[in-house]
Design a protein around this motif. Structure first.
Motif, PDB file in Angstrom:
ATOM      1  N   ARG A  40      11.231   6.998  26.906  1.00  0.00           N
ATOM      2  CA  ARG A  40      11.728   6.789  25.551  1.00  0.00           C
ATOM      3  C   ARG A  40      10.903   7.533  24.504  1.00  0.00           C
ATOM      4  N   VAL A  41      11.616   7.948  23.475  1.00  0.00           N
ATOM      5  CA  VAL A  41      10.961   8.484  22.285  1.00  0.00           C
ATOM      6  C   VAL A  41      10.270   7.307  21.578  1.00  0.00           C
ATOM      7  N   PRO A  42       9.077   7.490  21.023  1.00  0.00           N
ATOM      8  CA  PRO A  42       8.412   6.398  20.298  1.00  0.00           C
ATOM      9  C   PRO A  42       9.327   5.782  19.239  1.00  0.00           C
ATOM     10  N   ASP A  43       9.364   4.464  19.225  1.00  0.00           N
ATOM     11  CA  ASP A  43      10.270   3.756  18.319  1.00  0.00           C
ATOM     12  C   ASP A  43      10.055   4.122  16.860  1.00  0.00           C
ATOM     13  N   ILE A  44       8.825   4.412  16.479  1.00  0.00           N
ATOM     14  CA  ILE A  44       8.536   4.717  15.076  1.00  0.00           C
ATOM     15  C   ILE A  44       9.358   5.909  14.580  1.00  0.00           C
ATOM     16  N   LEU A  45       9.604   6.884  15.469  1.00  0.00           N
ATOM     17  CA  LEU A  45      10.342   8.077  15.061  1.00  0.00           C
ATOM     18  C   LEU A  45      11.825   7.800  14.858  1.00  0.00           C
ATOM     19  N   LEU A  46      12.298   6.677  15.360  1.00  0.00           N
ATOM     20  CA  LEU A  46      13.702   6.290  15.206  1.00  0.00           C
ATOM     21  C   LEU A  46      13.885   5.262  14.094  1.00  0.00           C
ATOM     22  N   SER A  47      12.788   4.906  13.421  1.00  0.00           N
ATOM     23  CA  SER A  47      12.832   3.799  12.461  1.00  0.00           C
ATOM     24  C   SER A  47      13.435   4.184  11.122  1.00  0.00           C
ATOM     25  N   GLY A  48      13.358   5.474  10.784  1.00  0.00           N
ATOM     26  CA  GLY A  48      13.850   5.899   9.481  1.00  0.00           C
ATOM     27  C   GLY A  48      12.869   5.644   8.347  1.00  0.00           C
ATOM     28  N   HIS A  49      11.707   5.099   8.642  1.00  0.00           N
ATOM     29  CA  HIS A  49      10.690   4.794   7.629  1.00  0.00           C
ATOM     30  C   HIS A  49       9.740   5.995   7.533  1.00  0.00           C
ATOM     31  N   GLN A  50      10.001   6.881   6.577  1.00  0.00           N
ATOM     32  CA  GLN A  50       9.307   8.165   6.542  1.00  0.00           C
ATOM     33  C   GLN A  50       7.802   8.041   6.336  1.00  0.00           C
ATOM     34  N   ALA A  51       7.383   7.135   5.491  1.00  0.00           N
ATOM     35  CA  ALA A  51       5.944   6.989   5.235  1.00  0.00           C
ATOM     36  C   ALA A  51       5.203   6.588   6.508  1.00  0.00           C
ATOM     37  N   ARG A  52       5.794   5.654   7.275  1.00  0.00           N
ATOM     38  CA  ARG A  52       5.161   5.236   8.522  1.00  0.00           C
ATOM     39  C   ARG A  52       5.202   6.350   9.568  1.00  0.00           C
ATOM     40  N   ILE A  53       6.294   7.096   9.561  1.00  0.00           N
ATOM     41  CA  ILE A  53       6.406   8.233  10.487  1.00  0.00           C
ATOM     42  C   ILE A  53       5.319   9.266  10.182  1.00  0.00           C
ATOM     43  N   ASP A  54       5.132   9.577   8.894  1.00  0.00           N
ATOM     44  CA  ASP A  54       4.108  10.547   8.500  1.00  0.00           C
ATOM     45  C   ASP A  54       2.723  10.078   8.915  1.00  0.00           C
ATOM     46  N   GLN A  55       2.457   8.782   8.735  1.00  0.00           N
ATOM     47  CA  GLN A  55       1.160   8.239   9.132  1.00  0.00           C
ATOM     48  C   GLN A  55       0.986   8.315  10.640  1.00  0.00           C
ATOM     49  N   TRP A  56       2.043   8.012  11.400  1.00  0.00           N
ATOM     50  CA  TRP A  56       1.991   8.101  12.868  1.00  0.00           C
ATOM     51  C   TRP A  56       1.692   9.532  13.298  1.00  0.00           C
ATOM     52  N   ARG A  57       2.359  10.482  12.666  1.00  0.00           N
ATOM     53  CA  ARG A  57       2.131  11.886  13.016  1.00  0.00           C
ATOM     54  C   ARG A  57       0.683  12.295  12.745  1.00  0.00           C
ATOM     55  N   TYR A  58       0.151  11.871  11.613  1.00  0.00           N
ATOM     56  CA  TYR A  58      -1.244  12.208  11.310  1.00  0.00           C
ATOM     57  C   TYR A  58      -2.184  11.566  12.328  1.00  0.00           C
ATOM     58  N   ASP A  59      -1.946  10.302  12.635  1.00  0.00           N
ATOM     59  CA  ASP A  59      -2.804   9.605  13.601  1.00  0.00           C
ATOM     60  C   ASP A  59      -2.753  10.277  14.969  1.00  0.00           C
ATOM     61  N   GLN A  60      -1.558  10.705  15.367  1.00  0.00           N
ATOM     62  CA  GLN A  60      -1.400  11.380  16.655  1.00  0.00           C
ATOM     63  C   GLN A  60      -2.112  12.733  16.648  1.00  0.00           C
ATOM     64  N   ALA A  61      -1.992  13.464  15.551  1.00  0.00           N
ATOM     65  CA  ALA A  61      -2.654  14.764  15.440  1.00  0.00           C
ATOM     66  C   ALA A  61      -4.170  14.585  15.527  1.00  0.00           C
ATOM     67  N   LEU A  62      -4.679  13.577  14.850  1.00  0.00           N
ATOM     68  CA  LEU A  62      -6.114  13.311  14.872  1.00  0.00           C
ATOM     69  C   LEU A  62      -6.579  12.905  16.264  1.00  0.00           C
ATOM     70  N   GLU A  63      -5.808  12.050  16.925  1.00  0.00           N
ATOM     71  CA  GLU A  63      -6.183  11.601  18.278  1.00  0.00           C
ATOM     72  C   GLU A  63      -6.172  12.764  19.258  1.00  0.00           C
ATOM     73  N   ARG A  64      -5.148  13.602  19.183  1.00  0.00           N
ATOM     74  CA  ARG A  64      -5.061  14.734  20.109  1.00  0.00           C
ATOM     75  C   ARG A  64      -6.191  15.730  19.864  1.00  0.00           C
ATOM     76  N   THR A  65      -6.542  15.927  18.604  1.00  0.00           N
ATOM     77  CA  THR A  65      -7.632  16.847  18.284  1.00  0.00           C
ATOM     78  C   THR A  65      -8.961  16.306  18.795  1.00  0.00           C
ATOM     79  N   ARG A  66      -9.202  15.024  18.605  1.00  0.00           N
ATOM     80  CA  ARG A  66     -10.436  14.414  19.117  1.00  0.00           C
ATOM     81  C   ARG A  66     -10.538  14.541  20.629  1.00  0.00           C
ATOM     82  N   ARG A  67      -9.402  14.403  21.298  1.00  0.00           N
ATOM     83  CA  ARG A  67      -9.390  14.414  22.762  1.00  0.00           C
ATOM     84  C   ARG A  67      -9.428  15.830  23.334  1.00  0.00           C
TER      85      ARG A  67
END
Length: 225
Positions: A190-217
């Motif tokens: 499944r695609v992460p539920d947040i991306l299907l939520s339609g809540h753009q501010a939360r989606i943007d925050q999720w994307r930033y958090d994911q980018a930061l996590e991937r960069t750290r790793r």
């Protein structure tokens, strides 16, 4: 923008420069890319551009005269922001450098070959040396293509969605976050539920958090710059 590439292997550049974004950018008149055969600037009947190095070292060296002729001929027609030499010991090419070079009007890229180029060229004719990595390639054509592609795609209008380039990896010293498309579920994946939520501010925050996590790793060095 105009980019002039000087090479002894023009056929190595022709096909990549006539495809995809590079082709479309040229068709739109956003960039003019010209490939120059260095052998056209020789004065000997064999069109030779290399000779043995002084001091007896192994290998052949690209001569100063044809390169000087090529660069001088181009500079006689227009001013250039940079005369670039692709070299393993040059400054490391990265996204900020691509961003900066994309603002230039005219660039020359000289592709090295053989053992190297007469060092006087680097001392007197080159304004910027660029490396695409800590390894040695047969010649400078592949680095020249990589540099050209990275620059041209940043020119406004070169890609359909200009905002897409601004969210690429390395633009903020972060890797890009994961991306997904239809279908929302495939083989139980499944695609992460947040991306299907339609809540753009939360989606943007999720994307930033994911980018930061991937960069750290994957590339923690980017967070130390």
């Amino acid at each position: 923008m105009r980019i002039d590439i000087i090479t002894v292997l023009p056929e190595m550049l022709t096909s990549p420069l006539s495809c995809s974004i590079l082709r479309r950018a040229q068709d739109k008149g956003l960039v003019e890319i010209n490939v120059h055969n260095l052998r056209d600037y020789t004065t000997n009947k064999h069109r030779k551009v290399d000779d043995y190095p002084f001091g007896g070292e192994a290998g052949m060296v690209m001569q100063i005269e044809p390169i000087d002729r090529a660069i001088s001929a181009l500079k006689a027609e227009r001013d250039y922001d940079e005369v670039i030499f692709t070299s393993p010991d040059g400054e490391k090419f990265d996204q900020p450098m691509a961003n900066s070079l994309s603002l230039a009007e005219n660039l020359i890229i000289l592709c090295g070959h053989y053992k190297g180029i007469d060092y006087r060229i680097r001392e007197h004719l080159i304004t910027k040396e660029i490396s695409v990595g800590d390894y040695v390639l047969t010649g400078g054509e592949l680095p020249a293509l990589a540099i050209t592609d990275a620059i041209v795609r940043l020119i406004p209008g070169a890609i359909g969605d200009e905002q897409s380039a601004l969210s690429d990896s390395f633009q903020d010293n972060l890797l890009a976050p994961p991306v997904y498309s239809r279908p929302a579920e495939y083989k139980g994946w499944r695609v992460p539920d947040i991306l299907l939520s339609g809540h753009q501010a939360r989606i943007d925050q999720w994307r930033y958090d994911q980018a930061l996590e991937r960069t750290r790793r994957l590339r923690p060095d980017l967070l130390q710059e």
